[in-house]
Design a protein around this motif. Structure first.
Motif, PDB file in Angstrom:
ATOM      1  N   TYR A 162     -11.142   4.686   3.089  1.00 53.67           N
ATOM      2  CA  TYR A 162      -9.788   4.144   2.902  1.00 53.67           C
ATOM      3  C   TYR A 162      -9.453   3.133   3.996  1.00 53.67           C
ATOM      4  O   TYR A 162      -8.893   2.065   3.725  1.00 53.67           O
ATOM      5  N   GLU A 168       2.201   0.816   1.351  1.00 52.85           N
ATOM      6  CA  GLU A 168       2.241   0.729  -0.106  1.00 52.85           C
ATOM      7  C   GLU A 168       1.936   2.084  -0.747  1.00 52.85           C
ATOM      8  O   GLU A 168       2.485   2.423  -1.809  1.00 52.85           O
ATOM      9  N   ASN A 169       1.096   2.868  -0.100  1.00 49.44           N
ATOM     10  CA  ASN A 169       0.708   4.184  -0.620  1.00 49.44           C
ATOM     11  C   ASN A 169       1.543   5.321  -0.040  1.00 49.44           C
ATOM     12  O   ASN A 169       1.247   6.493  -0.294  1.00 49.44           O
ATOM     13  N   SER A 226      -6.684   8.643  -3.079  1.00 51.87           N
ATOM     14  CA  SER A 226      -6.379   9.633  -4.114  1.00 51.87           C
ATOM     15  C   SER A 226      -7.330  10.821  -4.027  1.00 51.87           C
ATOM     16  O   SER A 226      -6.921  11.982  -4.199  1.00 51.87           O
ATOM     17  N   GLU A 239       3.006   8.217  -2.353  1.00 52.45           N
ATOM     18  CA  GLU A 239       1.979   9.146  -2.838  1.00 52.45           C
ATOM     19  C   GLU A 239       1.578  10.119  -1.738  1.00 52.45           C
ATOM     20  O   GLU A 239       1.404  11.331  -1.982  1.00 52.45           O
ATOM     21  N   VAL A 259      -9.183   1.655  -1.587  1.00 53.34           N
ATOM     22  CA  VAL A 259      -7.880   2.271  -1.854  1.00 53.34           C
ATOM     23  C   VAL A 259      -8.030   3.544  -2.679  1.00 53.34           C
ATOM     24  O   VAL A 259      -7.298   4.521  -2.488  1.00 53.34           O
ATOM     25  N   THR A 269      -2.918  -1.034   3.261  1.00 49.01           N
ATOM     26  CA  THR A 269      -2.186  -0.521   2.103  1.00 49.01           C
ATOM     27  C   THR A 269      -1.444   0.787   2.401  1.00 49.01           C
ATOM     28  O   THR A 269      -0.906   1.410   1.481  1.00 49.01           O
TER      29      THR A 269
END
Length: 243
Positions: free
Chosen positions: A165, A209-210, A174, A213, A170, A206
């Motif tokens: 990551y 942005e993440n 998850s 989550e 990206v 990112t």
């Protein structure tokens, strides 16, 4: 000596440096630990003395020395630390070496760190993965994917995903959060430490942005494991404020 570290008494570093030759290994190891923090104003003098103890007969001394060299970002020790990573018989020392190479921050250590992903010890592989994330580039992602598929330890898998990551994969986030969602308390602690590190060093582009989550998984883990609530909330706050 620990009190001097807490007091940030940097002027005492050169005096503590003399204790590295003490007969008592407990004194040598404590001195090395202290110098990892207090030697920052005299890195060349302190670092050159510490390097001489990389062959100390005591495991705890070698481990503390390697960590201290990492804390001082002493680049002249990189070759010796790589040798330690590859050859020291004790997993604790090899793990400290893998961590220290990431702390020093020189990409010339990447080959040794990649070799360490094959180490028999789980902790060594985990620290090597984290350091590769700090030092590497996206070009290493295919290799890390291969290591991920063959890695038996879930804890090391988490570190590999964190490294991936960091390096731009990206989708690895998850997978990492899925591990967190299904983790026991020990694994959850490791992943929270990993997420904390992601908010402090070589922050992924990112990450903000993440953030939503990530916070969702943090909220769930805080409910499952009350002892981890504080750290989970602290990470969430860092993400909410833009890291």
């Amino acid at each position: 000596m620990i009190e001097l570290v807490d007091a940030e008494a940097y002027v005492a570093a050169l005096q503590i440096n003399k204790l590295l030759t003490a007969a008592d290994p407990a004194i040598r190891s404590t001195a090395a630990y202290a110098l990892g923090y207090m030697g920052i104003q005299e890195p060349e003098t302190i670092g050159s003395t510490l390097v001489n103890l990389l062959n100390d007969p005591e495991v705890i001394v070698r481990s503390e020395v390697v960590e201290a060299l990492g804390g001082l970002h002493y680049k002249r020790a990189i070759a010796r630390i790589q040798h330690t990573l590859r050859n020291d018989p004790e997993p604790l020392v090899r793990a400290s070496a893998a961590e220290a190479l990431g702390d020093i921050g020189d990409e010339q250590a990447l080959t040794a760190l990649e070799d360490a992903l094959k180490d028999a010890d789980e902790a060594v592989r985990a620290y090597a993965a984290n350091s590769i994330g700090l030092l590497g580039t996206a070009q290493l992602l295919p290799k890390l994917e291969v290591y991920l598929k063959s890695e038996p330890s879930v804890g090391v898998q988490a570190e590999l995903l964190g490294a991936m990551y960091r390096l731009g994969a990206v989708e690895a986030l998850s997978q990492l959060l899925n591990l967190l969602d299904n983790a026991d308390e020990d694994l959850a602690t490791c992943i929270l430490n990993l997420l904390t590190d992601l908010t402090e060093r070589k922050i992924p582009s990112t990450l903000i942005e993440n953030a939503s989550e990530i916070r969702q998984s943090l909220s769930a883990i805080a409910q499952r494991f009350p002892l981890l609530r504080y750290q989970a909330e602290e990470i969430g706050e860092q993400l909410a404020t833009g890291v």
